[in-house]
Design a protein around this motif. Sequence first.
Motif, mmCIF file in Angstrom:
data_model
loop_
_atom_site.group_PDB
_atom_site.id
_atom_site.type_symbol
_atom_site.label_atom_id
_atom_site.label_comp_id
_atom_site.label_asym_id
_atom_site.label_seq_id
_atom_site.Cartn_x
_atom_site.Cartn_y
_atom_site.Cartn_z
ATOM 1 N N THR A 31 -6.238 15.916 -1.433
ATOM 2 C CA THR A 31 -5.173 15.155 -2.098
ATOM 3 C C THR A 31 -3.810 15.805 -1.867
ATOM 4 N N LEU A 32 -3.742 17.112 -2.074
ATOM 5 C CA LEU A 32 -2.477 17.828 -1.894
ATOM 6 C C LEU A 32 -1.994 17.751 -0.452
ATOM 7 N N ALA A 33 -2.912 17.952 0.500
ATOM 8 C CA ALA A 33 -2.529 17.954 1.910
ATOM 9 C C ALA A 33 -2.043 16.577 2.350
ATOM 10 N N TYR A 34 -2.708 15.534 1.865
ATOM 11 C CA TYR A 34 -2.313 14.171 2.256
ATOM 12 C C TYR A 34 -0.885 13.886 1.798
ATOM 13 N N TYR A 35 -0.604 14.217 0.556
ATOM 14 C CA TYR A 35 0.733 13.908 0.042
ATOM 15 C C TYR A 35 1.789 14.884 0.555
ATOM 16 N N ALA A 36 1.376 16.074 0.954
ATOM 17 C CA ALA A 36 2.320 16.987 1.610
ATOM 18 C C ALA A 36 2.693 16.433 2.984
ATOM 19 N N LEU A 37 1.712 15.865 3.676
ATOM 20 C CA LEU A 37 1.987 15.242 4.970
ATOM 21 C C LEU A 37 2.896 14.027 4.800
ATOM 22 N N GLU A 38 2.575 13.184 3.830
ATOM 23 C CA GLU A 38 3.396 12.000 3.575
ATOM 24 C C GLU A 38 4.837 12.403 3.257
ATOM 25 N N LYS A 39 4.984 13.456 2.458
ATOM 26 C CA LYS A 39 6.322 13.943 2.075
ATOM 27 C C LYS A 39 7.094 14.434 3.305
ATOM 28 N N SER A 40 6.384 15.088 4.220
ATOM 29 C CA SER A 40 7.041 15.638 5.408
ATOM 30 C C SER A 40 7.531 14.550 6.362
ATOM 31 N N LEU A 41 6.963 13.341 6.226
ATOM 32 C CA LEU A 41 7.314 12.247 7.133
ATOM 33 C C LEU A 41 8.436 11.361 6.596
ATOM 34 N N LYS A 42 8.821 11.576 5.342
ATOM 35 C CA LYS A 42 9.867 10.732 4.751
ATOM 36 C C LYS A 42 11.180 10.884 5.521
ATOM 37 N N GLY A 43 11.771 9.744 5.810
ATOM 38 C CA GLY A 43 13.041 9.755 6.531
ATOM 39 C C GLY A 43 12.890 9.901 8.028
ATOM 40 N N LYS A 44 11.657 9.970 8.519
ATOM 41 C CA LYS A 44 11.404 10.128 9.955
ATOM 42 C C LYS A 44 10.762 8.857 10.497
ATOM 43 N N ALA A 45 10.788 8.736 11.792
ATOM 44 C CA ALA A 45 10.142 7.602 12.438
ATOM 45 C C ALA A 45 8.627 7.711 12.269
ATOM 46 N N GLU A 46 7.971 6.579 12.171
ATOM 47 C CA GLU A 46 6.516 6.554 12.051
ATOM 48 C C GLU A 46 5.897 7.251 13.266
ATOM 49 N N PRO A 47 5.026 8.235 13.048
ATOM 50 C CA PRO A 47 4.405 8.925 14.181
ATOM 51 C C PRO A 47 3.641 7.948 15.072
ATOM 52 N N ALA A 48 3.709 8.178 16.363
ATOM 53 C CA ALA A 48 3.011 7.318 17.313
ATOM 54 C C ALA A 48 1.500 7.478 17.164
ATOM 55 N N HIS A 49 0.779 6.416 17.479
ATOM 56 C CA HIS A 49 -0.676 6.505 17.481
ATOM 57 C C HIS A 49 -1.122 7.470 18.578
ATOM 58 N N ILE A 50 -2.177 8.187 18.311
ATOM 59 C CA ILE A 50 -2.758 9.101 19.303
ATOM 60 C C ILE A 50 -4.224 8.730 19.457
ATOM 61 N N ASP A 51 -4.628 8.465 20.682
ATOM 62 C CA ASP A 51 -6.012 8.053 20.974
ATOM 63 C C ASP A 51 -6.416 6.837 20.146
ATOM 64 N N GLY A 52 -5.435 5.994 19.817
ATOM 65 C CA GLY A 52 -5.734 4.776 19.078
ATOM 66 C C GLY A 52 -5.758 4.933 17.570
#
Length: 681
Positions: free
Chosen positions: A587-608
Amino acid sequence: MKLANLCYSALALSLAMSACKKEADQESAREKVPGFDTSSLDSTIKVCDDFDSYANGGWKKNNPIPGTESRWGAFNVLDKENKEVRLKGIIQEIVKVEDRKKGSEEQQIADYYQSYLDTVTIEKRSIAPLKEYLDKINGIQSLKDLASVSGELQKIGVPSVLGMSVDADLRNSKVNVLYGGQGGLSLGERSYYDRTDSSTVKVREEFVKHVDKMFSLATFPDQKAGQTILDFETKLAKLQLTNVELRDPVKTYNKMSFKGFQSLAPDFDLEAFADKQDIKTDSIVIENKAYLQNVNKLLKATPIATLKLYAKWQLLSRFAGFLPKSFDQENFRFFSTVMRGTKQQKARMERAIRSTDGLLGMPLGKLFSKKYFPEEDKKKVSDMIENVRTVYGERIDKLTWMSDSTKAKAHKKLKAFTYKIGYPDKWKDYSSIDVVKDKLFENVVAASLYLHKEEVDKIGKPVDKAEWFMTPQTVNAYYNPLNNEIVFPAGILQPPFYNRDADDAINYGGIIAVIGHEFTHGFDDQGSQFDDEGNLKNWWTASDRANFDKLTKKYIDYFSEIEALPGFKINGALTIGENVADLGGLTLAYYALEKSLKGKAEPAHIDGFNWKQRFFLGWAQVWHMNTTNEALRNQVQTDPHSPAKDRINGPMPHLKEFEAAWKCTPGSKMILPDSARIVIW
């Protein structure tokens, strides 16, 4: 390389530029490690029915358990790399050096390693090294004698019915105190002595054969001692707390005067037992008064001849791996093949490396850290830890089941968390350990005596907060509630846990979820009973604690319904701490990742796969594992960690984030209704 560390001559500048170019070339030439290898997948499995099999089915098929292992997964692969490649290279370089100063770490490492490989001398000496201790056992004529000899044996690591250790006082974490607890079960846990299923009965039958075989190899007069020893240990097991009961730090904290401790077992001379271990103290913390009182009765009712057999067995078993091949192989047959399903022993050289690491792990760790843990990785991991700390604080603020007053104290504890990364800031001095290259047994004893003295010298002294309880090369991490700290050795900060070549989603699902796991241990069923200073002290309101216990009870019941093997369900009460930490860490890691992506472009898909899906793939590959049935049974009976498959699949039905990432539909096996989902942190 920093130019500031070099002289500013033309030659120095040229050398510096050359060195920097070499480092850059090496980095460029380094083979990149993929974040997630898609060959690990099994796309024939529905992701929302069995995520482990979907994410790891291909890996499991392509990575059968080697004959030398009882389980094979990411931890084992990396551990093998660290020990059998990296440490091997370090040791072999040391061995090449001819002039090694006596008492130096290089001399100790090289000579211990060579003493383990010197099988000619080991075979020639047979069990002669044990004679000094066997003579003392043979001379036992009373319980007082038994106490004295048992104390002496315990100094060199031979177990007895009472174990002693030194650690921070649970109620005064700044000072070390002596602890006394149950011990002496060869099979490790009391359920092995009373379960009636066929596989456990078979283990007991094989144990009797094993003891008889070991006594026969040693040419002891009583070569049919196996049943006698099993009968004694069965009686001993019935007096002991279960591994679930041992999880309660309040019930197992019973501090008393040393004189009061002695009075609990008047027929077994506890003063002599302690004196032989050089223990001097006015107080002790014991797990269970009734155990000592009942052990006293058991010892008094047991023939001295049986107790002598038991002492001989424990001595023989403790040192079997350092005796001639016949003892070593029989020890392996029972404890590795029968108990865990391992088919064959590792090569002697590989075992020599692991044995050297086991006894001289910190001196080896110093060399390992210098060579394999870049300083910049330490900074990156520190940043990750702070990200998790921030998100944990935000999660606490959003809890609906916790009051504001308890939240304030939870924040205080979270803020007080400290951490250690990579390796110790200061290294212990091992120079007093006398290691010689032709006496393996004596080397093991010398190291054991050093470690024992180090422990007993701490009694009553201030706790050294800088001390490490894992070596740098260890593929693991831990939370220490008494220090309120999390510790991440260099050994685990490598792929697939931490991969500098991977996308953020994979690393957040891997090492950051592990970091979150260790953070959550500070707030699991045990860690939550310790305050910000590491003291066993209630900081909850009664209603908040009741809410927390209600949630954990539901999670206990949930895991207790999972059958790891036919007839062997997961013990939800034993594994609750680790299960809560897994759920919290994800839970913590997921929301830490989400927080790190705020204000940034959506990461590109990798291997689909999008970043949300790759986050969960990162978690799955950390725990991918094949396990023998024997090892799985042993784990379910003794280990506070759930089996790897259930560490992957177990939390997923409780995470809406998993359902959303994979677009799971109602009716999927890994989807629960909102009313059944458990959210703790």
